[in-house]
Enzyme design. Structure first.
Site, PDB file in Angstrom:
ATOM      1  CD  GLU A  60      -1.707  -2.396   1.509  1.00 48.46           C
ATOM      2  OE1 GLU A  60      -0.531  -2.623   1.855  1.00 48.46           O
ATOM      3  OE2 GLU A  60      -2.585  -3.288   1.489  1.00 48.46           O
ATOM      4  CG  HIS A 129      -9.134  -7.766   7.671  1.00 48.33           C
ATOM      5  ND1 HIS A 129      -8.413  -8.451   8.609  1.00 48.33           N
ATOM      6  CD2 HIS A 129      -8.404  -7.807   6.522  1.00 48.33           C
ATOM      7  CE1 HIS A 129      -7.292  -8.908   8.064  1.00 48.33           C
ATOM      8  NE2 HIS A 129      -7.268  -8.526   6.800  1.00 48.33           N
TER       9      HIS A 129
END
Length: 324
Positions: A60, A129
């Site tokens: 990322e 998550h």
């Protein structure tokens, strides 16, 4: 009008903007052949090819940094983070680079990029998550933060975000992807920083956003059976924030409950409380301003425990009745 799911509305917004502007492209993990973790980019690889629908490594920090560079060079990247929790991996790029470049270069550089990501809980994805991290994002000037609650809003707000010359965090609460709504056949956009009153009421204002809008509307339906008329204000974007709509609603109903999925302690609800307290709406209040958010604990994997961690329709009803 036509009926689309929340995911389809986002897909349609991206396709329309890519067709309109050749500088718009998309990048992220598994967004091409696999169509993303939630299938939002389905069909886009076939339509636009690998030069504009770009798979990235599981890195990322690198691809968000690359998107910032592309935006500064005149492109308009749409970056997909698989889960909003992963913003922690690229936080320096997200809050220390993208929002500050235009200011630091005296307006000579623009950073027109959109960071799309699946946020929130409700799918059993557990502690790493399932978080709602929007409050920390609103702390950084130069970064816009958008959280749509309906397919109609998702499409209109995303089109506006893609055309914006500043970085926009576009948070999509994952349990909304399969929800359906009516959308105009013709093109439309929705300006950032304009809240929407999803239900008119006179007894209390629920100020909310994201998937809590749906829960608040369900609670309002049940409360109406008892003669309690709740107004539901959907903020839609947290930064810029439609302060005027909040104040107008509270002055009308004299009571306010702020509901969000994020942890209550340190959540964005505290900012909304502050905005009300600092305004003329404070003098119209007939009860204390109250917040309802998630418990201060990591999000459990067990679905029953997960459900109890967050606001529910029943919890919203209990809070409303206590304020009345």
């Amino acid at each position: 009008m036509k009926e689309l799911t929340y995911a389809q509305a986002i897909n349609e917004a991206m396709c329309e903007e890519m067709e309109r502007d050749a500088n718009v492209f998309m990048m992220g993990e598994d967004i091409a052949e696999y169509c993303g973790a939630f299938g939002v980019s389905r069909g886009m690889l076939e339509k636009f090819g690998k030069d504009r629908i770009m798979n990235t490594p599981i890195a990322e920090q690198s691809y968000v940094g690359a998107a910032i560079g592309a935006a500064m060079a005149g492109m308009r990247p749409i970056v997909e983070l698989m889960f909003s929790d992963f913003m922690c991996v690229c936080f320096d790029e997200l809050v220390n680079e993208a929002p500050k470049m235009r200011f630091m270069f005296g307006g000579k550089v623009k950073v027109p990029m959109v960071m799309r990501t699946a946020a929130g809980a409700g799918t059993g994805a557990a502690a790493q998550h399932s978080q709602s991290l929007e409050a920390c994002l609103t702390h950084f000037p130069g970064l816009k933060v958008v959280i749509p609650s309906t397919p109609y809003d998702a499409k209109g707000l995303l089109k506006t975000a893609i055309r914006d010359d500043n970085p926009v965090m576009f948070l999509e609460q994952k349990t909304l992807y399969r929800t359906k709504g009516m959308i105009p056949e013709e093109e439309y956009t929705i300006p950032l920083g304009v809240a929407d009153v999803k239900r008119e009421g006179s007894d209390l204002s629920i100020i909310t956003y994201g998937r809590m809008v749906q829960m608040s509307l369900q609670a309002a339906d049940k409360l109406a059976e008892d003669g309690i008329h709740v107004e539901v204000v959907d903020l839609r974007s947290l930064l810029p924030l439609d302060r005027e709509s909040i104040i107008r609603s509270v002055k009308k109903t004299h009571r306010a409950l702020i509901v969000h999925e994020a942890v209550q302690f340190g959540g964005f609800g505290g900012e909304v409380v502050g905005q009300i307290a600092d305004s003329e709406a404070f003098y119209y209040l007939d009860a204390p301003i109250r917040r309802l958010g998630a418990l201060s604990c990591p999000i459990p994997f067990n679905p029953n425990l997960e459900r109890e961690t967050f606001p529910t329709v029943e919890k919203i009803i209990t809070q409303v009745k206590s304020l009345l």
